[in-house]
Design a protein around this motif. Sequence first.
Motif, PDB file in Angstrom:
ATOM      1  N   VAL A 267      57.213  79.023  43.595  1.00 43.62           N
ATOM      2  CA  VAL A 267      57.190  77.933  44.083  1.00 43.62           C
ATOM      3  C   VAL A 267      58.288  77.305  44.579  1.00 43.62           C
ATOM      4  CG1 VAL A 267      58.282  75.245  43.025  1.00 43.62           C
ATOM      5  CG2 VAL A 267      56.439  76.504  41.464  1.00 43.62           C
ATOM      6  N   LEU A 268      60.132  77.606  44.150  1.00 39.38           N
ATOM      7  CA  LEU A 268      61.409  77.610  45.156  1.00 39.38           C
ATOM      8  C   LEU A 268      61.472  77.655  46.305  1.00 39.38           C
ATOM      9  CD1 LEU A 268      64.065  77.914  42.071  1.00 39.38           C
ATOM     10  CD2 LEU A 268      62.997  75.883  43.195  1.00 39.38           C
ATOM     11  N   ALA A 269      60.373  78.881  47.214  1.00 37.57           N
ATOM     12  CA  ALA A 269      60.681  79.648  48.593  1.00 37.57           C
ATOM     13  C   ALA A 269      60.511  78.625  49.485  1.00 37.57           C
ATOM     14  CB  ALA A 269      59.955  80.668  48.396  1.00 37.57           C
ATOM     15  N   ALA A 270      61.105  79.455  50.523  1.00 32.46           N
ATOM     16  CA  ALA A 270      61.285  78.211  51.659  1.00 32.46           C
ATOM     17  C   ALA A 270      59.471  78.258  52.254  1.00 32.46           C
ATOM     18  CB  ALA A 270      62.315  79.319  52.811  1.00 32.46           C
ATOM     19  N   ALA A 271      59.489  76.276  52.497  1.00 33.05           N
ATOM     20  CA  ALA A 271      58.019  76.126  52.849  1.00 33.05           C
ATOM     21  C   ALA A 271      57.360  77.439  54.197  1.00 33.05           C
ATOM     22  CB  ALA A 271      57.969  75.477  53.351  1.00 33.05           C
ATOM     23  N   PRO A 272      56.851  77.683  54.545  1.00 33.34           N
ATOM     24  CA  PRO A 272      55.452  78.083  55.230  1.00 33.34           C
ATOM     25  C   PRO A 272      56.341  78.300  56.613  1.00 33.34           C
ATOM     26  CG  PRO A 272      53.828  77.666  53.549  1.00 33.34           C
ATOM     27  CD  PRO A 272      55.165  77.836  53.197  1.00 33.34           C
ATOM     28  N   GLY A 273      57.061  78.238  57.503  1.00 35.63           N
ATOM     29  CA  GLY A 273      57.309  77.906  59.298  1.00 35.63           C
ATOM     30  C   GLY A 273      58.673  77.537  59.130  1.00 35.63           C
ATOM     31  N   ARG A 274      59.612  77.164  57.996  1.00 37.10           N
ATOM     32  CA  ARG A 274      60.495  76.880  58.182  1.00 37.10           C
ATOM     33  C   ARG A 274      61.910  78.437  58.511  1.00 37.10           C
ATOM     34  NH1 ARG A 274      62.947  73.949  52.260  1.00 37.10           N
ATOM     35  NH2 ARG A 274      61.109  72.608  53.722  1.00 37.10           N
ATOM     36  N   PRO A 275      62.510  77.979  59.202  1.00 37.21           N
ATOM     37  CA  PRO A 275      63.855  79.192  59.973  1.00 37.21           C
ATOM     38  C   PRO A 275      64.466  79.479  58.292  1.00 37.21           C
ATOM     39  CG  PRO A 275      64.424  77.275  60.928  1.00 37.21           C
ATOM     40  CD  PRO A 275      62.792  77.120  59.961  1.00 37.21           C
ATOM     41  N   PHE A 276      64.530  80.529  58.369  1.00 37.48           N
ATOM     42  CA  PHE A 276      65.154  81.362  56.876  1.00 37.48           C
ATOM     43  C   PHE A 276      66.099  82.312  57.771  1.00 37.48           C
ATOM     44  CE2 PHE A 276      66.372  83.201  52.938  1.00 37.48           C
ATOM     45  CZ  PHE A 276      66.195  83.321  52.412  1.00 37.48           C
ATOM     46  N   PRO A 277      67.611  82.154  57.809  1.00 35.79           N
ATOM     47  CA  PRO A 277      68.345  82.795  57.991  1.00 35.79           C
ATOM     48  C   PRO A 277      68.689  84.018  57.956  1.00 35.79           C
ATOM     49  CG  PRO A 277      69.927  81.060  56.728  1.00 35.79           C
ATOM     50  CD  PRO A 277      68.394  80.920  56.922  1.00 35.79           C
ATOM     51  N   VAL A 278      68.973  85.892  58.365  1.00 35.17           N
ATOM     52  CA  VAL A 278      68.574  86.732  58.209  1.00 35.17           C
ATOM     53  C   VAL A 278      69.945  87.274  57.784  1.00 35.17           C
ATOM     54  CG1 VAL A 278      68.334  89.126  58.105  1.00 35.17           C
ATOM     55  CG2 VAL A 278      66.280  87.108  58.537  1.00 35.17           C
ATOM     56  N   PRO A 279      70.731  87.487  56.172  1.00 36.17           N
ATOM     57  CA  PRO A 279      72.293  88.086  56.325  1.00 36.17           C
ATOM     58  C   PRO A 279      72.682  89.256  57.021  1.00 36.17           C
ATOM     59  CG  PRO A 279      71.090  88.405  54.088  1.00 36.17           C
ATOM     60  CD  PRO A 279      69.895  87.309  55.098  1.00 36.17           C
ATOM     61  N   GLY A 280      73.408  89.354  57.259  1.00 33.71           N
ATOM     62  CA  GLY A 280      74.336  90.088  58.224  1.00 33.71           C
ATOM     63  C   GLY A 280      74.052  91.798  57.052  1.00 33.71           C
ATOM     64  N   ARG A 281      74.399  92.841  58.375  1.00 30.35           N
ATOM     65  CA  ARG A 281      74.109  94.779  56.966  1.00 30.35           C
ATOM     66  C   ARG A 281      74.857  94.301  55.936  1.00 30.35           C
ATOM     67  NH1 ARG A 281      73.443  99.661  60.882  1.00 30.35           N
ATOM     68  NH2 ARG A 281      71.914  98.238  61.229  1.00 30.35           N
ATOM     69  N   LEU A 282      76.252  94.027  56.660  1.00 30.31           N
ATOM     70  CA  LEU A 282      77.536  93.826  55.895  1.00 30.31           C
ATOM     71  C   LEU A 282      77.130  92.935  54.332  1.00 30.31           C
ATOM     72  CD1 LEU A 282      79.841  95.555  55.018  1.00 30.31           C
ATOM     73  CD2 LEU A 282      81.395  92.938  55.936  1.00 30.31           C
ATOM     74  N   THR A 283      77.017  91.864  54.884  1.00 31.06           N
ATOM     75  CA  THR A 283      76.333  90.795  53.728  1.00 31.06           C
ATOM     76  C   THR A 283      75.360  91.237  52.639  1.00 31.06           C
ATOM     77  OG1 THR A 283      77.138  88.938  55.198  1.00 31.06           O
ATOM     78  CG2 THR A 283      75.635  88.873  52.992  1.00 31.06           C
ATOM     79  N   ARG A 284      74.006  92.042  53.056  1.00 28.59           N
ATOM     80  CA  ARG A 284      73.109  92.898  52.198  1.00 28.59           C
ATOM     81  C   ARG A 284      74.141  93.615  51.551  1.00 28.59           C
ATOM     82  NH1 ARG A 284      70.330  92.595  57.383  1.00 28.59           N
ATOM     83  NH2 ARG A 284      70.202  94.942  57.689  1.00 28.59           N
ATOM     84  N   LEU A 285      74.677  94.482  52.329  1.00 25.75           N
ATOM     85  CA  LEU A 285      75.311  96.443  51.153  1.00 25.75           C
ATOM     86  C   LEU A 285      76.106  95.611  50.431  1.00 25.75           C
ATOM     87  CD1 LEU A 285      75.575  99.356  51.360  1.00 25.75           C
ATOM     88  CD2 LEU A 285      78.320  98.291  53.004  1.00 25.75           C
ATOM     89  N   VAL A 286      77.226  94.458  50.316  1.00 19.25           N
ATOM     90  CA  VAL A 286      77.565  94.152  49.293  1.00 19.25           C
ATOM     91  C   VAL A 286      76.652  92.948  48.072  1.00 19.25           C
ATOM     92  CG1 VAL A 286      79.630  92.322  49.044  1.00 19.25           C
ATOM     93  CG2 VAL A 286      79.768  93.324  50.630  1.00 19.25           C
ATOM     94  N   ALA A 287      75.973  93.138  48.822  1.00 22.01           N
ATOM     95  CA  ALA A 287      74.947  92.227  48.062  1.00 22.01           C
ATOM     96  C   ALA A 287      73.979  92.968  46.848  1.00 22.01           C
ATOM     97  CB  ALA A 287      73.642  91.105  48.417  1.00 22.01           C
ATOM     98  N   GLY A 288      73.749  94.576  47.760  1.00 21.88           N
ATOM     99  CA  GLY A 288      73.046  95.420  47.166  1.00 21.88           C
ATOM    100  C   GLY A 288      74.261  96.238  45.616  1.00 21.88           C
ATOM    101  N   LEU A 289      75.570  96.124  46.432  1.00 22.79           N
ATOM    102  CA  LEU A 289      75.765  96.840  45.580  1.00 22.79           C
ATOM    103  C   LEU A 289      76.717  96.272  44.081  1.00 22.79           C
ATOM    104  CD1 LEU A 289      78.799  98.540  47.942  1.00 22.79           C
ATOM    105  CD2 LEU A 289      77.059  99.609  46.220  1.00 22.79           C
TER     106      LEU A 289
END
Length: 585
Positions: free
Chosen positions: A419-441
């Motif tokens: 329900v909380l997810a972005a509505a279809p068609g709305r642009p969603f920013p993709v985080p960078g590789r470093l951000t994803r790495l930090v989030a994964g850790l």
Amino acid sequence: MALFAAWVLASSQWSGSAARALVEFDRALLYLAVLVLFVLFATSGRDLGTLLRWVAGVMCVVCVAALATRLAPGTFPTSRDIANDRLTFPLTYWNAMGILSALAMILALHVSSSSREPAVARVLAAAAIPAVAVALYFTFSRGGIAAAILGITLYMLVGHPRGLLPALLAVAPPTAYALAQAYGADLLATTRFSGSAAAAQRHEVLVAVVLCVLLAGALRAAGLLLDQRLDRVRLARRASSATKLATGALVLVALAGVAVAARLPQRIDRERRAFSQGAILPGQADLRARLSQRGNNGRIANWRVALDGFEAEPLHGTGAGTYRLSWERERPAPPFQVTDGHSLYLEVASELGWPGLLLLVVALVTPIAVAVARLRLPERHATAAFLAAGGTLLLHAGIDWDWEMPALFIWYFAAGGVVLAAAPGRPFPVPGRLTRLVAGLACLTLALSPALVFASQGPLNRSVQAFKREDCRTAIDRALESLEVLDSRPEPFEILAYCDARAGRPDLAMQAMQAASRRDPNNWQYAYGLAVTQALAGREPAAAARRSRMLNPLSDLARRLERVLSSQSPARRRRAAGRAAVPFE
């Protein structure tokens, strides 16, 4: 939700027990992980309907499996628990099975009546409802039955799908007949349900349920033709809105008229007074009588203790997982054992103060608020089902300990994430590789806590089992194994202490019990054990025995121990301690 989990973990600083806070934190972390996972993977406007369809299917399967243990106990036997007369398998608690069955009925009705669902799903959902309703009845859960009525009514008012009439025509008569047959089987409402005397009734109810399941499915399959006719009806937007408003107004007027004619306000007030004045429900040989009883079954006493804890520490509460300690210290007579506050919101207020309650309410209500705002979108039937089932669950959590049952709340956070997810068609920013790495850790770091608790729990369970069968050698080995993984838990030290006492090593026993008491200083059991081991070691046990009694004033064991250890003779205290009962859960 992340702030709530962090606040739960931080509460160990003032509760004195890191282990209790860690268990509560792990549960909040699980819910947070499910919420984030489904937020990230929801990609389509139809994801909510798909998810609820599968959730309904799983819940119905669980309910049918539970019903099988009642109608065919020889084929599907279950272990006996504290209330074998009520349906508890597989969730181990009858009220949890009651609210699960209620949620299954709400979601199954949605699947059966929504034209956006596949035809096969509509037929199967209708077929499942009679069996789920009978499973709900055999829980004898008054809250679960009320939740089913409330949730179904709410879905009918908010969702009102076009297929609702065919679904009700297919489901209502078979369900009513199956429930009538189940109610008439008096032996199945007692502890004798699995005996040979009840075999004939079990067979009759089983046959009735199977026939009603088949009939509901067949009627719903025939009603698919009516669905097609209703789907071809098109109304202008304004006419459609006016029709919905008029229909809603007529339903409300009809309900109000029925309420006035049946003197419903007076009855509700009478039931409210009876509930508030009633106490613990007496045991009943025939559980059917329980459905008409009005007592609160000790709920009000639970809630008062929680409110007292909140009033004493409104800023930060007593700490996560400490309600049981508050109950043991403040409970009224006659005493009975309670672990949770039987109200999510009052227990959180007591343990975590108003910051914890505020964070939790925001986390729970936000998906509901967003769903209300999206009722006009194409997926409104699924959104209405989420509102009806989710709202019912949140209300029921206010009178029971549903939060501690992940089987009841995981689906809510999964659906809430969609329900909380972005509505279809709305642009969603993709985080960078470093951000994803930090989030994964960061995620891996957070997963360390549940992994440690899980790894330590297995050896601890085996240690408890060995201790109960008086195999102290195995109990000590498994307790040490549990401590190697997570040494903040007091339970392994308690086992070590009693095993050392049995082995005639009172000094080691006292040191182990001191370690347990330091890790959970407000637990009367460890103060009790410390008094016992001090007496065995020839030390003065009066202070520890008095503290044990103060932490649990109504405990016969604590009061008896304080009395028998009051002797001035160390030899007499040692003999009394050697005969003391072990308050081991």
